[in-house]
Design a protein around this motif. Sequence first.
Motif, mmCIF file in Angstrom:
data_model
loop_
_atom_site.group_PDB
_atom_site.id
_atom_site.type_symbol
_atom_site.label_atom_id
_atom_site.label_comp_id
_atom_site.label_asym_id
_atom_site.label_seq_id
_atom_site.Cartn_x
_atom_site.Cartn_y
_atom_site.Cartn_z
ATOM 1 N N HIS A 32 -11.336 -3.450 -28.052
ATOM 2 C CA HIS A 32 -11.552 -2.837 -26.746
ATOM 3 C C HIS A 32 -10.411 -3.244 -25.821
ATOM 4 O O HIS A 32 -9.934 -4.385 -25.877
ATOM 5 C CB HIS A 32 -12.895 -3.294 -26.174
ATOM 6 N N GLY A 37 -12.287 -7.732 -25.139
ATOM 7 C CA GLY A 37 -11.914 -7.266 -26.464
ATOM 8 C C GLY A 37 -10.738 -8.019 -27.053
ATOM 9 O O GLY A 37 -10.452 -7.906 -28.243
ATOM 10 N N PHE A 234 -19.168 -7.216 -31.977
ATOM 11 C CA PHE A 234 -18.692 -6.203 -31.051
ATOM 12 C C PHE A 234 -18.573 -6.770 -29.640
ATOM 13 O O PHE A 234 -19.286 -7.697 -29.257
ATOM 14 C CB PHE A 234 -19.600 -4.979 -31.096
ATOM 15 N N VAL A 235 -17.664 -6.195 -28.878
ATOM 16 C CA VAL A 235 -17.341 -6.699 -27.541
ATOM 17 C C VAL A 235 -18.606 -6.819 -26.693
ATOM 18 O O VAL A 235 -19.407 -5.889 -26.606
ATOM 19 C CB VAL A 235 -16.342 -5.754 -26.846
ATOM 20 N N ALA A 262 -14.336 -3.006 -30.818
ATOM 21 C CA ALA A 262 -14.991 -2.128 -29.849
ATOM 22 C C ALA A 262 -16.264 -1.541 -30.443
ATOM 23 O O ALA A 262 -16.296 -1.119 -31.602
ATOM 24 C CB ALA A 262 -14.044 -1.003 -29.438
ATOM 25 N N ASP A 263 -17.304 -1.517 -29.648
ATOM 26 C CA ASP A 263 -18.585 -0.945 -30.056
ATOM 27 C C ASP A 263 -18.510 0.583 -29.991
ATOM 28 O O ASP A 263 -17.784 1.160 -29.183
ATOM 29 C CB ASP A 263 -19.679 -1.437 -29.103
ATOM 30 N N SER A 265 -17.132 2.824 -31.892
ATOM 31 C CA SER A 265 -15.758 3.295 -32.020
ATOM 32 C C SER A 265 -15.423 3.633 -33.469
ATOM 33 O O SER A 265 -15.673 2.839 -34.381
ATOM 34 C CB SER A 265 -14.786 2.221 -31.521
ATOM 35 N N GLN A 287 -26.949 -4.211 -26.853
ATOM 36 C CA GLN A 287 -25.703 -3.609 -26.382
ATOM 37 C C GLN A 287 -25.821 -2.117 -26.112
ATOM 38 O O GLN A 287 -24.951 -1.526 -25.475
ATOM 39 C CB GLN A 287 -24.576 -3.872 -27.378
ATOM 40 N N ASN A 292 -19.833 -2.620 -25.027
ATOM 41 C CA ASN A 292 -18.505 -3.180 -24.755
ATOM 42 C C ASN A 292 -18.424 -3.993 -23.471
ATOM 43 O O ASN A 292 -17.329 -4.215 -22.940
ATOM 44 C CB ASN A 292 -17.442 -2.074 -24.753
#
Length: 551
Positions: A32, A37, A234-235, A262-263, A265, A287, A292
Amino acid sequence: MIPTFALVAGAAVTALGADKARRRLILSKAKHPSLAGHVRWGKRIAGQIPATRYDEAQAFHVDDAPADIVAARRAGFDRLAALFAERFAKTRALTAEARSGLSDLQFTGSYRVPFQFAQMISTALSAGTFYERSEGPILTDLDGNRLWDLTGSYGVNVLGNDTYKTLMREAIDQAEPLGGVLAGLHPLVADNVARLKALSGMDEVSFHMSGTEAVMQAVRLARYHTRRSHLVRFVGAYHGWWGDVQPGIGNPVPADGTYTLADMSEKSLRVLRTKKNIACVLVNPLQALHPNKGAPSDGSLVAGRQVPAVDRAAYAAWLKRLAETCRENDIVLILDDVFTGFRLAPHGAAEYFDVQPDLVTYGKTLGGGFPVGVLCGKAALMRRFRDDRPVDICFARGTFNAHPYVMAAMNGFLRLQDQPATRALYDGLDERWNGRAAAFNAKLEAAGLPVRVANLSSIWTVLHTAPSRYNWILQYYLRAEGLALSWVGTGRLIFSLDYDDAAFAEVADRFVAAAEKMKADGWFWHPDGATNKTIGRTLLREAIAKRLGRN
């Protein structure tokens, strides 16, 4: 002339280098763009931010507010400070006494608000941290103040405080004949295992003392069975305070075996397909509320806070693609359901989002009021030794794992989940809480307040549509109106499922009243043209000037 083998070797080395560079580029693109990120850079930059403390001469007009607004803020602050001193006297006194010897209180007390304001706020607006009793969704402090519980006990309280008091009391009676004996297992463990297998759809279970421990064991087993070194998170996702799952700020050592991607993605899925050292992927379904981004907290609320509405279908579709990619590449998918487990659906987030992980971790509410962590998984992944290599084991034990009192309380919770009254709580759960959030937002809008809420079922966060430097002070106006928040303030409101319509309406009315008083005291004022970005730049300039010794 260069020998043929040297040319071939050189070409091979070049090709390997190019392939490594390509995979490194794919990894870099999957991060991210925020500092969250890029955890190494985030940590480096955080280490350079100097301490800044606004004194009373600065604190009320750091945004260059006009004199009448500054005067209103001062008057509002003084009024709150006087109210807190009178109303929370005993609770504040005991908190101050305990604080010098309790490092937890020192930390949470220092980070309830942006650090620039912490010194002034921690003294004047402390309401204390002790409670004497609970009755349903009401908490009573040492001064006899009754406050509506929006803390959710950090995720533990799903069914209501009274339910857990009953479960704990009954567990003590059940486990008392055996007591605290840890040499073997209480008979209820067998029933817990059977119920957890049925609930999770998994083959085996292991018990731990916290959600953090359960996650540690899940990652360790994934590495053991795949013979791979790295995990993917994930971020913004929180998986406990263990170093490998909390890289960057807050972790004193580098998490070299962790990729933070990055989530939601496609680029992250590409990394999973190309990197051959990934043992597992961790997912925290919370999340879905703020992809993110880290868990929101008033301590980091330097301007506004905006979160898009939860798109359950989109997040479910993402999880299905993630699970498919993991299966195709022999990567273990771990669903960290410690926080959301049994809050979103009777069978947890796997049921709610219709995804099947390889391992799932539970905790918090599953202990029935006592500390617990649980790992459920497929038999091939849960095995801690190899038949053909007897010394090659994956060790994990803990003195208090499967403690008799915890096991008894857990059994009570699991049995309660099968009761019709508990099942009824989940009927129309999303519709009920989404409807309450929509009505709440309409109420805020009708009052002309720059405040809204976003929610994932009964987990809420407060948004601010105006980019004020003082949005974080809302938590103190809410406390004055009798609403109890956790130390992260309005970043996370957690409702227990025993909130009926009347109780919720009472909370909504008090919330609106608090925000109206905050507005009247001038805290929502902001200069024309101000945005979250311009405020961020102002803070950056302050930090640089301070770092260079210019103020």
